[in-house]
Structures are given as C-alpha cells and as structure tokens.
Write a protein that holds these residues in place. Structure first.
Motif, PDB file in Angstrom:
ATOM      1  N   GLU A  99       0.815  -1.218   0.000  1.00 21.06           N
ATOM      2  CA  GLU A  99       0.000   0.000   0.000  1.00 21.06           C
ATOM      3  C   GLU A  99       0.846   1.264   0.000  1.00 21.06           C
ATOM      4  O   GLU A  99       0.364   2.354  -0.338  1.00 21.06           O
ATOM      5  CB  GLU A  99      -0.933   0.016   1.215  1.00 21.06           C
ATOM      6  N   PHE A 100       2.128   1.135   0.350  1.00 19.39           N
ATOM      7  CA  PHE A 100       3.029   2.284   0.325  1.00 19.39           C
ATOM      8  C   PHE A 100       4.017   2.196  -0.837  1.00 19.39           C
ATOM      9  O   PHE A 100       5.012   2.923  -0.873  1.00 19.39           O
ATOM     10  CB  PHE A 100       3.779   2.389   1.650  1.00 19.39           C
ATOM     11  N   GLY A 101       3.761   1.308  -1.776  1.00 18.94           N
ATOM     12  CA  GLY A 101       4.589   1.208  -2.966  1.00 18.94           C
ATOM     13  C   GLY A 101       5.684   0.170  -2.910  1.00 18.94           C
ATOM     14  O   GLY A 101       6.499   0.077  -3.836  1.00 18.94           O
ATOM     15  N   GLU A 141      -0.414  12.017  14.328  1.00 20.40           N
ATOM     16  CA  GLU A 141       0.974  12.404  14.089  1.00 20.40           C
ATOM     17  C   GLU A 141       1.858  11.179  13.882  1.00 20.40           C
ATOM     18  O   GLU A 141       2.732  11.154  13.003  1.00 20.40           O
ATOM     19  CB  GLU A 141       1.496  13.235  15.263  1.00 20.40           C
ATOM     20  N   VAL A 142       1.612  10.154  14.685  1.00 25.19           N
ATOM     21  CA  VAL A 142       2.384   8.917  14.567  1.00 25.19           C
ATOM     22  C   VAL A 142       2.155   8.277  13.209  1.00 25.19           C
ATOM     23  O   VAL A 142       3.104   7.882  12.505  1.00 25.19           O
ATOM     24  CB  VAL A 142       2.013   7.938  15.699  1.00 25.19           C
ATOM     25  N   GLN A 176       3.745   6.643   7.762  1.00 25.49           N
ATOM     26  CA  GLN A 176       3.335   6.487   6.373  1.00 25.49           C
ATOM     27  C   GLN A 176       4.241   7.259   5.432  1.00 25.49           C
ATOM     28  O   GLN A 176       4.556   6.790   4.332  1.00 25.49           O
ATOM     29  CB  GLN A 176       1.876   6.933   6.220  1.00 25.49           C
ATOM     30  N   LYS A 177       4.704   8.420   5.858  1.00 25.55           N
ATOM     31  CA  LYS A 177       5.608   9.207   5.024  1.00 25.55           C
ATOM     32  C   LYS A 177       6.937   8.484   4.842  1.00 25.55           C
ATOM     33  O   LYS A 177       7.492   8.413   3.729  1.00 25.55           O
ATOM     34  CB  LYS A 177       5.842  10.580   5.653  1.00 25.55           C
ATOM     35  N   LEU A 178       7.461   7.915   5.932  1.00 25.89           N
ATOM     36  CA  LEU A 178       8.726   7.193   5.860  1.00 25.89           C
ATOM     37  C   LEU A 178       8.609   5.990   4.923  1.00 25.89           C
ATOM     38  O   LEU A 178       9.449   5.779   4.046  1.00 25.89           O
ATOM     39  CB  LEU A 178       9.142   6.745   7.258  1.00 25.89           C
ATOM     40  N   LEU A 179       7.559   5.206   5.096  1.00 26.25           N
ATOM     41  CA  LEU A 179       7.383   4.009   4.284  1.00 26.25           C
ATOM     42  C   LEU A 179       7.138   4.351   2.817  1.00 26.25           C
ATOM     43  O   LEU A 179       7.611   3.645   1.921  1.00 26.25           O
ATOM     44  CB  LEU A 179       6.236   3.166   4.837  1.00 26.25           C
ATOM     45  N   ASP A 212       6.841  17.708  10.210  1.00 28.78           N
ATOM     46  CA  ASP A 212       6.294  16.610   9.408  1.00 28.78           C
ATOM     47  C   ASP A 212       7.278  15.463   9.224  1.00 28.78           C
ATOM     48  O   ASP A 212       6.874  14.344   8.903  1.00 28.78           O
ATOM     49  CB  ASP A 212       5.870  17.123   8.026  1.00 28.78           C
ATOM     50  N   ASP A 213       8.568  15.739   9.407  1.00 26.85           N
ATOM     51  CA  ASP A 213       9.588  14.705   9.251  1.00 26.85           C
ATOM     52  C   ASP A 213      10.117  14.240  10.607  1.00 26.85           C
ATOM     53  O   ASP A 213      11.211  13.686  10.689  1.00 26.85           O
ATOM     54  CB  ASP A 213      10.756  15.232   8.404  1.00 26.85           C
TER      55      ASP A 213
END
Length: 424
Positions: free
Chosen positions: A58-60, A116-117, A122-125, A241-242
C-alpha cells in the motif's frame, strides 16, 4: 539458498534478489579495494524494486517480511558482504514506520498523538516504497554501562528558513551505512528534559540539508565498502512533518518488535553468514579442482585437508542452524516463546553466527594455503569481512552476559538510552 520453504510470493521476491547478484559480484573486488560503496548499486537495487523489499504494497513496496530480508542479506553476502550490510541498514529503517503503525493499531497512543504517529510512519514508508535510500543512524561513540546504544545527539525546538516550526539537531553519528550515498538519514536523537529511552525521537534528515556533514573516512579491515564513516549534524533543521518527537513514542514502538532492538537485527547477521558460505564454497571448489603435481589427485584427498573439510562443514552448519532458529522464533505464528526469551536467544545467536562464521573463514584460509591469500581474493575478503561480525552490534561475550542476566533476573538490559548531558 538459505530458505527452502518459500511461498510463491517469497519466491518472486527471491528471484528479484537473484537477478541483481551478478552486478553486485562484478563490483565487489574493486569496492573492497577502494573502500567505496558502488553508487551504481542504488539504481540496480532500486530498479529491481528492492529498496522497498519490506515496505507494504500500500506504500509502494514489495510487501516482504523478515524472512525475505534475511534471505536477501544472506544471498548478497555471498557475493558482496559490504553491499549486503548497507542494504540491511536501509531496510532496517522501515521498522521506524512499521512498528509505530503497529503500536497505533494496538491503541498505545491517545487520540491526539495517533494522527501524528501515523503520518510520520506512512511518510517514511512511502519514501522507501518510492525507491529512496534511507540510511539508519542510531549508533554513536558515546558509551554507557546501562544501555547497548547511548544517544547523545540532541534535538531542540526551532524554526526553519521560512519560519516553519520544527527541530534543530546537533550531534555526531559514528556508525550507519551509506554515509554520503543515501537520500535521507534517519536520525535518533534525545529530546530536552531527560536521559532515558522515553526521551528519544526519530527524525528524517535530507542528506543535502544545511549543517549535515560527514565524519572522517576510516580504513577498516573489512566491510570496507559500506560507507560507515558516520555523519555530523550542526544546527540541522527538520520540520515537524519529518519528526516523530512524541515523548515515549520510541519506547512504545520498540514494544511491538518480536526480537531485540526494533526488529530485523537477525538479517544483519545473515550478511556474515553469507560471507561464511562464500568462503566455504570457494574452498570446497578449490580442494576439488586443484590437484597434486605428483599423483594428480585432488588436494582435498589429503588427510590434513579432509580434517579441515570436516571443520568447515561443522562450523557452517552450526552458524546456519543458530540463524535459522532465531529467524523461526521471530517469525513463527503463533509465537513459540515469549519475547524476553526470544531476545535472550538472539543475544546468544548473534555471537554464535559471528564466531562460527569466522571459524569457517579461518579454516578456509588454512585449507587454501598461501596462494589464496591475495588481498582481493575470495578467502581474504571474506576473512576480513567476517572479523567485523565479531564486533558489529555487540561482541559475542556481551551477548552471552546479557542473555545470562536476563535468564537470572527476568529482565533484559536497556537497549537504547539517552547519554547524560554534561553536568546533567
């Protein structure tokens, strides 16, 4: 192959891994000689989709798990242990996304923290699924008698160039593969106000960020092409955000790991098992194909060589069984042992694989003789790489002591801690 019970999906991912091995092998000698990570491997691995090996679809990513990562690190270790270890560290970054999501699903965060978690994870993955190389930096030169890894790097609230809110990070990370190679550095730092794991946070730092530098390169005995010389961070800005900077979030995500640290450590050790397998295979081929000048018989028919052949088989099988046993403990469903026992077993298993793997290389050196001691030869390279396995993460002696303490007291030694500030 290390695993012979692959599912169809695992087999497909294994074929991707096998497809890149020739390219890794072609660059291995030069990479070891020069002590430089072959940058072309980033494209090679990325085009095969392997930078997202353990990232959910789902995250590519390819949707693989720990078995896939262990198999990949082992296979790569047979041709280029340096690339295998760098690849492992990249994939270990996924735990900072997967474990927070598991902790959120388990209800460990309140309603204000959970969005936030999930956003950070999701951004990292997604970055990894898109093919960005993530270098995982936790280890430092700071030592602690109470923690396996002590974090002295500090994060404090600050603003970016345009006034956006975030964090300013200062510190030195002494170890973590792909310095100067990765797109992003995943940095563990301590928050103001405390010196425990509760005060640790994780940040995604763009390699090109202002204030990011590289430590002095070091001339290692083995694993020379991993780019492990570390990074410096001076007033480096990271936007909110990071950042995963919720107090206690680091500990909560560690609770979700099936094994030691934040999961997947057994895959790092598989790199060394791969090196041992390579030393074994080269030696056996040499002993079968090289012959005595007077009799024409294979060198391997001599009693001295046959004694070493027996030792090679013994040490390699012992290393394989310890690694496969640990992998089974960390992937079995349902779990076969409670987590404290799995962790204690890992502490011993890591040392056994490292020491038995090094014993394979030592036997290979004896069996193959002086003509196979050239610096760039397979035996010499694997012997040198396997010396690093004796100390990487923790030496076998510390692992056995920690395991024994856990067996007696029922508690494991602290895995991560924040190094006390001066006069703190």
């Amino acid at each position: 192959a290390l695993l012979d019970d692959l599912t169809p999906a695992e087999r497909e991912r294994a074929e991707r891994i096998e497809s890149v091995l020739p390219a890794l092998a072609d660059a291995a000698v030069e990479a070891d000689r020069d002590g430089e990570f072959p940058r072309q491997h980033v494209a090679t691995l990325g085009e095969a989709g392997l930078l997202g090996l353990v990232v959910p679809e789902e995250f590519g990513g390819l949707g693989g798990g720990l078995r896939d990562l262990v198999g990949a690190c082992f296979a790569m270790g047979t041709v280029c242990p340096s690339t295998a270890l760098a690849f492992f560290f990249h994939n270990s970054s996924a735990s900072r996304g997967l474990l927070p999501l598991e902790a959120a699903d388990a209800g460990l965060f309140d309603s204000h923290e959970e969005p936030e978690v999930r956003a950070f994870a999701q951004k990292l993955l997604t970055r990894m699924g898109e093919g960005r190389w993530m270098a995982n930096f936790a280890s430092e030169s700071a030592k602690s008698s109470t923690a396996a890894i002590a974090i002295s790097t500090e994060a404090r609230r600050g603003s970016g160039p345009a006034g956006e809110p975030g964090w300013l990070i200062d510190g030195v990370k002494s170890f973590g593969c792909a310095t100067g190679v990765a797109d992003d550095y995943l940095v563990t730092a301590k928050l103001p106000g405390g010196d425990t794991a509760e005060h640790l946070a994780v940040f995604m730092v763009d390699r090109r960020s202002e204030g990011v530098g590289e430590c002095a390169r070091w001339d290692a005995i083995g694993m020379r092409a991993t780019a492990t010389h570390g990074i410096t961070l001076e007033n480096v800005f990271v936007p909110d955000d990071d950042s995963l900077a919720i107090p206690g979030a680091f500990v909560k995500m560690m609770q979700m790991s099936r094994g030691s640290f934040v999961g997947s450590q057994v895959a790092g050790t598989a790199c060394y098992l791969g090196a041992a397998q390579a030393a074994h295979d080269f030696t056996m081929n040499h002993l079968r194909t090289s012959t005595f000048a007077d009799s024409g018989k294979p060198i391997g028919t001599a009693p001295f060589q046959q004694q070493l052949i027996g030792e090679l088989a013994m040490h390699l099988r012992t290393a394989r069984q310890w690694l496969l046993g640990q992998l089974d403990l960390e992937t079995s469903d349902p779990p076969k042992l409670p987590k404290p026992e799995v962790v204690a077993n890992w502490r011993i298993a890591k040392g056994m694989v490292a020491e038995e793997g090094f014993a394979v290389a030592k036997c290979a050196l004896k069996a193959c003789g002086t003509s196979n001691t050239t610096f760039s030869g397979t035996v010499s390279r694997m012997y040198r790489d396997l010396t690093m396995g004796l100390v990487q993460a923790f030496p076998a002696e510390r692992g056995r002591l920690d395991a024994a303490a856990a067996m007696v007291t029922g508690t494991e030694s602290t895995q991560f801690g924040a190094a006390p500030t001066p006069n703190g």
